[in-house]
Design an enzyme around this catalytic site. Structure first.
Site, mmCIF file in Angstrom:
data_model
loop_
_atom_site.group_PDB
_atom_site.id
_atom_site.type_symbol
_atom_site.label_atom_id
_atom_site.label_comp_id
_atom_site.label_asym_id
_atom_site.label_seq_id
_atom_site.Cartn_x
_atom_site.Cartn_y
_atom_site.Cartn_z
ATOM 1 N N SER A 114 0.938 -1.128 -0.077
ATOM 2 C CA SER A 114 0.204 0.018 0.047
ATOM 3 C C SER A 114 0.838 1.398 -0.060
ATOM 4 C CB SER A 114 -0.993 0.008 1.145
ATOM 5 O OG SER A 114 -1.640 1.258 1.535
ATOM 6 N N TYR A 124 -2.580 -0.390 10.630
ATOM 7 C CA TYR A 124 -2.627 -0.828 9.030
ATOM 8 C C TYR A 124 -1.353 -0.636 8.214
ATOM 9 C CZ TYR A 124 -4.256 -1.218 4.420
ATOM 10 O OH TYR A 124 -4.046 -1.414 2.834
#
Ligand SMILES: NC(=O)c1ccc[n+]([C@@H]2O[C@H](COP(=O)([O-])OP(=O)(O)OC[C@H]3O[C@@H](n4cnc5c(N)ncnc54)[C@H](OP(=O)(O)O)[C@@H]3O)[C@@H](O)[C@H]2O)c1
Length: 224
Positions: free
Chosen positions: A135, A147
């Site tokens: 990501s 995350y």
């Protein structure tokens, strides 16, 4: 004989879009995820194989690869894409309570690592390709965001696996999308500009379709 690609997290979002494009481009696709019904529906549409699998569970991941090879006799590409995010704060009570953190860490970090470990022997045999979904959050600072830290771990995984396999012919690509319009985005970001899952799928197939001597190390995609 068609090449075979496993896609984890294939029931929706980036995984489903990538499986669709891969099937269009001639791959036999193996669709993995925890929920059987949407996988089975997509597998029927793409003439693929649905294998329910929790990537956080090592025996299930090993079985996914074994089933693929038993069914199709080869494995050429693995798209380790399953992941999810919960909001977190290290300072306050905002976001998910710590009891909910291990599920995300196990899926995003162990899931990608287990997928690589299970698939690598077959991928090495096939001069194959491992593509990991990291990501943009795995290369920048996101205050309070666990995350993001799991995706930094995916960045490290891609680099360390590539280093371990240098000279073998195996290719390892890391995909780092910014916000993508899927079920996986937090509600507070819903109004921001987004990529589509198909945008990310094209990037995956770009990496995978390069000649064998070309390794696309990283692709960063952001909404313009
Ligand atoms: N959307 C974004 O903005 C964005 C940006 C950058 C990176 N990413 C990453 O892109 C990947 C795909 O996410 P997405 O946005 O497409 O979200 P999504 O639509 O929620 O898809 C995630 C998929 O992963 C599956 N999954 C979750 N946990 C799993 C587990 N333990 N084992 C197997 N499958 C599991 C889910 O299906 P089941 O629940 O049925 O298992 C779901 O099909 C993730 O790694 C995510 O972190 C997303």
């Amino acid at each position: 004989m068609s090449k075979v690609m496993i896609v984890t997290g294939a029931a929706g979002g980036i995984g489903a879009a990538t499986a669709r494009l891969a099937a269009e481009q001639g791959f036999r696709v193996v669709l993995a995820g925890r929920t059987a019904a949407p996988l089975a529906a997509l597998a029927a549409e793409l003439d693929g194989l649905a294998v329910p699998c929790d990537v956080a569970d090592w025996p299930q991941v090993r079985a996914l690869v074994a089933r693929t090879v038993a069914e199709f006799g080869r494995l050429d590409v693995v798209f380790a894409n399953a992941g999810h995010s919960v909001s977190t704060s290290f300072r306050t009570e905002d976001g998910a309570p710590p009891e909910q953190w291990p599920g995300m860490v196990l899926t995003n970090v162990c899931g990608a690592a287990f997928t690589a470990r299970a698939a690598l022997p077959e991928l090495l045999r096939a001069n194959g390709h491992l593509v990991l979904t990291g990501s943009a959050a795995g290369r920048g600072i996101r205050p309070g965001n666990l995350y993001s830290a799991t995706k930094w771990a995916v960045t490290g995984l891609a680099q360390n696996i590539r280093a371990e396999c240098a000279g073998t012919g195996l290719r390892v690509s890391l995909l780092q999308p910014g916000l993508v319009d899927t079920g996986g985005i937090p509600p507070e970001r819903a109004a921001e500009p987004k990529l589509t899952p198909a945008d990310v799928a094209r990037a995956v197939l770009y990496a995978v379709s390069q000649p064998p001597h070309v390794n696309v190390d990283e692709i960063i995609l952001r909404p313009a």
